[in-house]
Design an enzyme around this catalytic site. Sequence first.
Site, short mmCIF file in Angstrom:
data_model
loop_
_atom_site.label_atom_id
_atom_site.label_comp_id
_atom_site.label_asym_id
_atom_site.label_seq_id
_atom_site.Cartn_x
_atom_site.Cartn_y
_atom_site.Cartn_z
N CYS A 262 -1.39 2.34 0.01
CA CYS A 262 -0.33 3.28 0.37
C CYS A 262 0.98 2.98 -0.39
CB CYS A 262 -0.15 3.30 1.88
SG CYS A 262 0.67 4.80 2.47
N HIS A 348 -5.74 4.82 3.70
CA HIS A 348 -5.87 3.62 4.54
C HIS A 348 -7.34 3.29 4.80
CE1 HIS A 348 -1.62 2.95 5.92
NE2 HIS A 348 -1.52 4.12 5.34
N GLU A 350 -8.72 0.76 6.11
CA GLU A 350 -9.03 0.03 7.34
C GLU A 350 -9.27 0.97 8.51
OE1 GLU A 350 -5.20 1.43 8.39
OE2 GLU A 350 -5.97 0.71 6.48
#
Length: 370
Positions: A262, A348, A350
């Site tokens: 990001c 993202h 995760e």
Amino acid sequence: MEHKFSKEPNYTPAILLLEDGTVYHGKAAGKIGTTTGEICFNTGMTGYQEIFTDPSYFGQLLVTTNAHIGNYGTKTSEVESSSIKIAGLICKNFTIQYSREQADDDIQDYFEKEGLVGISDVDTRAIVRHIRDKGAMNAIISSEILDIAALKKQLAKVPSMDGLELASKVSTTEPYLIGDPAAKHKVAVLDFGTKRNILECMAERGCYLKVFPAKTGLAELQAFNPDGFFFSNGPGDPAAMDYAITTAKEILQQEKPIFGICLGHQLLALALDIPTYKMFNGHRGINHPVKNLLTGHCEITSQNHGFAVDPQAIKANDQVEITHVNLNDETIEGIRVKGKKAFSVQYHPEAAPGPHDARYLFDDFIKMMQ
């Protein structure tokens, strides 16, 4: 839990005023007060608590497109940082009564404890359509000041997100360690507003992490003797982070693996003299399709960013290869540096919208350090 179902909703009136003069009337949600920030919308259907506590949202007034917020309560373990990071909430239905037995609290108590001001019972569909057409802009929410002229004066003082450095405001103030000290790999994390789950994804893959404040210099990072470097997500304008761009350039010269997510992706680009720009609306949600150009596979991704890297500058830069693109608008979602073990993604990995479409990126980082 019986008292949770006898609590009365708040009928205090509240106002949302946008920078262009548009006004919406609703009811107070959370703390009675006034808050300002840049308005944006998130298209996720679940995960509101993770969104509220994501440091990348610092300074943002969040509009949720899902109609019901609060219906499954809040849980202490489901946070991405130490506190709520959004500046304010704008939603359709603010549901104090929740249905999940595992929840620790209702959303009203949670917001009051965290001091968050919000507004509910507004037409979020109309607000989202307005932002979509007019672009991101500053706004103010108030349940204590109902005078539009007074709110306009206060709103006029709010700085634009363009050029605003915010990462150092949400970064850790002291270094800290995560994972097993006997783990195979040591990773130096530059914390620009990292999410806990990102760090856990690396720790569970055999990494011992030291998380450093945003303005940490190369010498202190190297004292940890890391096998790799991680540039985290975070809020604000990456181009305003001269300190981080300088450090990223120095780290690139160390010939050690680098992974950015990001804001970290944008900083890696800036370290290679590739500019960033402020997007008209930004990407915020858990349903963004991204194509991996190296494998041909599509990933359903979680995103939260209002800035992006310049595609034309990347295509003209012979140091960089584009690895991922957004299938909605063809923005750059991933790059890698030719001849170096350095790569980054805008989304993202995760998070779990796919649910694990992008977790391989952590594995790729581990392989680079082996």
